[in-house]
Design a protein around this motif. Sequence first.
Motif, PDB file in Angstrom:
ATOM      1  N   VAL A 259     -49.965 -71.028  -0.188  1.00 20.78           N
ATOM      2  CA  VAL A 259     -50.272 -69.925  -0.762  1.00 20.78           C
ATOM      3  C   VAL A 259     -51.691 -69.177  -0.176  1.00 20.78           C
ATOM      4  O   VAL A 259     -52.725 -70.081  -0.251  1.00 20.78           O
ATOM      5  CB  VAL A 259     -50.408 -69.962  -2.237  1.00 20.78           C
ATOM      6  N   SER A 260     -51.808 -68.261   0.137  1.00 22.71           N
ATOM      7  CA  SER A 260     -53.157 -67.607   0.449  1.00 22.71           C
ATOM      8  C   SER A 260     -53.295 -66.143  -0.201  1.00 22.71           C
ATOM      9  O   SER A 260     -52.546 -65.037   0.068  1.00 22.71           O
ATOM     10  CB  SER A 260     -53.265 -67.228   1.988  1.00 22.71           C
ATOM     11  N   PRO A 261     -54.000 -66.328  -1.374  1.00 27.73           N
ATOM     12  CA  PRO A 261     -54.151 -65.137  -2.230  1.00 27.73           C
ATOM     13  C   PRO A 261     -54.876 -63.691  -1.688  1.00 27.73           C
ATOM     14  O   PRO A 261     -54.568 -62.707  -1.825  1.00 27.73           O
ATOM     15  CB  PRO A 261     -55.049 -65.487  -3.284  1.00 27.73           C
ATOM     16  N   GLU A 262     -55.247 -64.037  -0.438  1.00 25.58           N
ATOM     17  CA  GLU A 262     -56.116 -62.900   0.474  1.00 25.58           C
ATOM     18  C   GLU A 262     -54.967 -62.459   1.017  1.00 25.58           C
ATOM     19  O   GLU A 262     -55.594 -61.137   1.675  1.00 25.58           O
ATOM     20  CB  GLU A 262     -57.150 -63.538   1.139  1.00 25.58           C
ATOM     21  N   GLU A 263     -53.805 -62.758   1.498  1.00 27.37           N
ATOM     22  CA  GLU A 263     -52.736 -62.162   2.197  1.00 27.37           C
ATOM     23  C   GLU A 263     -51.702 -61.645   1.351  1.00 27.37           C
ATOM     24  O   GLU A 263     -51.716 -61.776   0.330  1.00 27.37           O
ATOM     25  CB  GLU A 263     -52.414 -63.141   3.133  1.00 27.37           C
ATOM     26  N   THR A 264     -50.947 -60.707   2.204  1.00 29.35           N
ATOM     27  CA  THR A 264     -49.763 -60.106   1.291  1.00 29.35           C
ATOM     28  C   THR A 264     -48.533 -60.929   2.107  1.00 29.35           C
ATOM     29  O   THR A 264     -48.741 -61.451   2.962  1.00 29.35           O
ATOM     30  CB  THR A 264     -49.863 -58.659   1.576  1.00 29.35           C
TER      31      THR A 264
ATOM     32  N   PHE B  57     -48.143 -62.409   5.796  1.00 31.63           N
ATOM     33  CA  PHE B  57     -47.410 -63.986   6.233  1.00 31.63           C
ATOM     34  C   PHE B  57     -46.256 -63.794   7.312  1.00 31.63           C
ATOM     35  O   PHE B  57     -46.004 -64.754   8.110  1.00 31.63           O
ATOM     36  CB  PHE B  57     -46.873 -64.534   4.908  1.00 31.63           C
ATOM     37  N   VAL B  58     -45.305 -62.807   6.929  1.00 30.57           N
ATOM     38  CA  VAL B  58     -44.035 -62.702   7.784  1.00 30.57           C
ATOM     39  C   VAL B  58     -44.879 -62.139   9.161  1.00 30.57           C
ATOM     40  O   VAL B  58     -44.322 -62.771  10.279  1.00 30.57           O
ATOM     41  CB  VAL B  58     -43.516 -61.302   7.358  1.00 30.57           C
ATOM     42  N   GLU B  59     -45.778 -61.514   9.399  1.00 33.15           N
ATOM     43  CA  GLU B  59     -46.331 -61.007  10.615  1.00 33.15           C
ATOM     44  C   GLU B  59     -47.056 -62.554  11.377  1.00 33.15           C
ATOM     45  O   GLU B  59     -46.912 -62.517  12.591  1.00 33.15           O
ATOM     46  CB  GLU B  59     -47.549 -60.055  10.603  1.00 33.15           C
ATOM     47  N   LEU B  60     -48.092 -63.429  10.478  1.00 31.52           N
ATOM     48  CA  LEU B  60     -48.372 -64.438  10.856  1.00 31.52           C
ATOM     49  C   LEU B  60     -47.283 -65.556  11.410  1.00 31.52           C
ATOM     50  O   LEU B  60     -47.431 -65.861  12.624  1.00 31.52           O
ATOM     51  CB  LEU B  60     -48.971 -65.258   9.814  1.00 31.52           C
ATOM     52  N   VAL B  61     -46.206 -65.819  10.580  1.00 33.61           N
ATOM     53  CA  VAL B  61     -45.439 -66.876  11.245  1.00 33.61           C
ATOM     54  C   VAL B  61     -44.414 -66.212  12.288  1.00 33.61           C
ATOM     55  O   VAL B  61     -44.112 -66.842  13.381  1.00 33.61           O
ATOM     56  CB  VAL B  61     -44.185 -67.153  10.244  1.00 33.61           C
ATOM     57  N   ASP B  62     -44.336 -64.925  12.399  1.00 34.66           N
ATOM     58  CA  ASP B  62     -43.431 -64.285  13.733  1.00 34.66           C
ATOM     59  C   ASP B  62     -44.800 -64.773  14.945  1.00 34.66           C
ATOM     60  O   ASP B  62     -44.187 -64.732  16.067  1.00 34.66           O
ATOM     61  CB  ASP B  62     -43.278 -63.091  13.611  1.00 34.66           C
TER      62      ASP B  62
ATOM     63  N   ASN C  51     -42.145 -74.197  14.713  1.00 37.43           N
ATOM     64  CA  ASN C  51     -41.128 -74.549  15.572  1.00 37.43           C
ATOM     65  C   ASN C  51     -40.746 -76.127  14.656  1.00 37.43           C
ATOM     66  O   ASN C  51     -41.429 -76.732  14.020  1.00 37.43           O
ATOM     67  CB  ASN C  51     -41.455 -75.263  16.957  1.00 37.43           C
ATOM     68  N   LYS C  52     -39.422 -76.568  14.669  1.00 35.89           N
ATOM     69  CA  LYS C  52     -38.940 -77.725  14.213  1.00 35.89           C
ATOM     70  C   LYS C  52     -38.936 -77.756  12.755  1.00 35.89           C
ATOM     71  O   LYS C  52     -38.970 -78.875  12.018  1.00 35.89           O
ATOM     72  CB  LYS C  52     -39.746 -78.910  14.637  1.00 35.89           C
ATOM     73  N   VAL C  53     -39.097 -76.611  12.032  1.00 37.25           N
ATOM     74  CA  VAL C  53     -39.064 -76.632  10.463  1.00 37.25           C
ATOM     75  C   VAL C  53     -38.368 -75.303  10.141  1.00 37.25           C
ATOM     76  O   VAL C  53     -38.016 -74.545  11.092  1.00 37.25           O
ATOM     77  CB  VAL C  53     -40.352 -76.344  10.026  1.00 37.25           C
ATOM     78  N   SER C  54     -38.013 -75.224   9.003  1.00 37.35           N
ATOM     79  CA  SER C  54     -37.182 -73.878   8.401  1.00 37.35           C
ATOM     80  C   SER C  54     -38.464 -73.228   7.508  1.00 37.35           C
ATOM     81  O   SER C  54     -39.056 -74.016   6.887  1.00 37.35           O
ATOM     82  CB  SER C  54     -35.997 -74.258   7.689  1.00 37.35           C
ATOM     83  N   TYR C  55     -38.458 -72.060   7.414  1.00 34.89           N
ATOM     84  CA  TYR C  55     -39.353 -71.555   6.400  1.00 34.89           C
ATOM     85  C   TYR C  55     -38.775 -70.309   5.646  1.00 34.89           C
ATOM     86  O   TYR C  55     -38.115 -69.468   6.407  1.00 34.89           O
ATOM     87  CB  TYR C  55     -40.595 -71.113   7.324  1.00 34.89           C
ATOM     88  N   ALA C  56     -39.360 -69.671   4.751  1.00 37.07           N
ATOM     89  CA  ALA C  56     -39.200 -68.583   3.789  1.00 37.07           C
ATOM     90  C   ALA C  56     -40.603 -68.116   3.256  1.00 37.07           C
ATOM     91  O   ALA C  56     -41.250 -68.834   2.699  1.00 37.07           O
ATOM     92  CB  ALA C  56     -38.266 -68.971   2.814  1.00 37.07           C
ATOM     93  N   VAL C  57     -40.786 -66.791   3.545  1.00 36.63           N
ATOM     94  CA  VAL C  57     -41.847 -65.994   2.875  1.00 36.63           C
ATOM     95  C   VAL C  57     -41.473 -65.425   1.760  1.00 36.63           C
ATOM     96  O   VAL C  57     -40.552 -64.658   1.508  1.00 36.63           O
ATOM     97  CB  VAL C  57     -42.407 -64.967   3.867  1.00 36.63           C
ATOM     98  N   GLY C  58     -42.164 -65.654   0.642  1.00 37.13           N
ATOM     99  CA  GLY C  58     -41.920 -65.167  -0.724  1.00 37.13           C
ATOM    100  C   GLY C  58     -43.035 -64.359  -1.276  1.00 37.13           C
ATOM    101  O   GLY C  58     -43.729 -63.570  -0.361  1.00 37.13           O
ATOM    102  N   TRP C  59     -42.949 -63.714  -2.462  1.00 34.67           N
ATOM    103  CA  TRP C  59     -43.966 -62.704  -3.012  1.00 34.67           C
ATOM    104  C   TRP C  59     -45.300 -63.367  -2.843  1.00 34.67           C
ATOM    105  O   TRP C  59     -45.687 -64.522  -2.990  1.00 34.67           O
ATOM    106  CB  TRP C  59     -43.489 -62.631  -4.532  1.00 34.67           C
ATOM    107  N   SER C  60     -46.320 -62.413  -2.811  1.00 31.87           N
ATOM    108  CA  SER C  60     -47.687 -62.807  -2.887  1.00 31.87           C
ATOM    109  C   SER C  60     -48.166 -63.708  -2.043  1.00 31.87           C
ATOM    110  O   SER C  60     -48.846 -64.624  -2.281  1.00 31.87           O
ATOM    111  CB  SER C  60     -48.097 -63.236  -4.418  1.00 31.87           C
TER     112      SER C  60
END
Length: 274
Positions: A160-165, A169-174, A179-188
């Motif tokens: 969780v990074s309160p300073e980001e939206t 996060f979507v842009e960052l992980v893209d 690799n080698k994990v599954s992930y999901a970006v949530g609210w906040s």
Amino acid sequence: MPAGAGSPRLLIVLDIDGTVLLEDETLSPGVVDAVADAHAAGHEVMLATGRSWEGTHGILGALALTPDYVVCSNGAVILKRTDDAFADALAYERFYIETFDPTEVLGLLREHLPHARYMVELPDGSRLYTEELHDWNLRDADKVAFERLSDQEVCRVVVVSPEETDSDFVELVDRIGLNKVSYAVGWSAWLDIAPQGVDKSTALERVRTWLGIVPSDVLVMGDGRNDVGMFRWAREHGGRAIAMAQGPAEVLAEASETTVSVQEGGVAAILRAL
């Protein structure tokens, strides 16, 4: 018509946050009675959530729900009900667990998000975290140095990074690649990381098989990006994938239908119409 009287027995899967719970942790209007009616009709109603078991079992109690299985930690943990006549409360055991080595992904994220707050869930259900966050349930969790988070394999990593939206996060992980994990970006700016190939759908397919329910008799409801996997799973096998109206556009696009928002009682509206 009751499921036992000719209509199919459905596997009804509900997300928690934004589906049965509002932001203030109160229940969506009508959901308790609607769940009770669906259960009385012979359907199997269960929860599938990104939450750990520690943050889930109280919601089961609030819903007066006692399913055979509960999917937690975005599919990495499946709990099974244990019928213990001597237990003081409804008992569940950690029945199926997926784990991964978090060292690489934690190092990568720390490089790009040095001020973020991190938590991991261990195979036994205990949790380690680096800094407190007001809306985390940290009961029985231990605060540790960041380096300790990688001491052993984990079921789940939360960032969780309160300073980001959430868009950040979507842009960052893209951009950095996970690799080698599954992930999901949530609210906040909430990022949930699970073992590779694991999401709610992989756990629910196991549960569906164990319960002997045919794929087309599945109904799933959710509102977040971590629900996309189970939406696709339900749709591809002839089931119903229902999004809450307040979900992001990309989540609504993955559903087969949409109900009204959680504030308006979206779960109750669907269950009453069965």
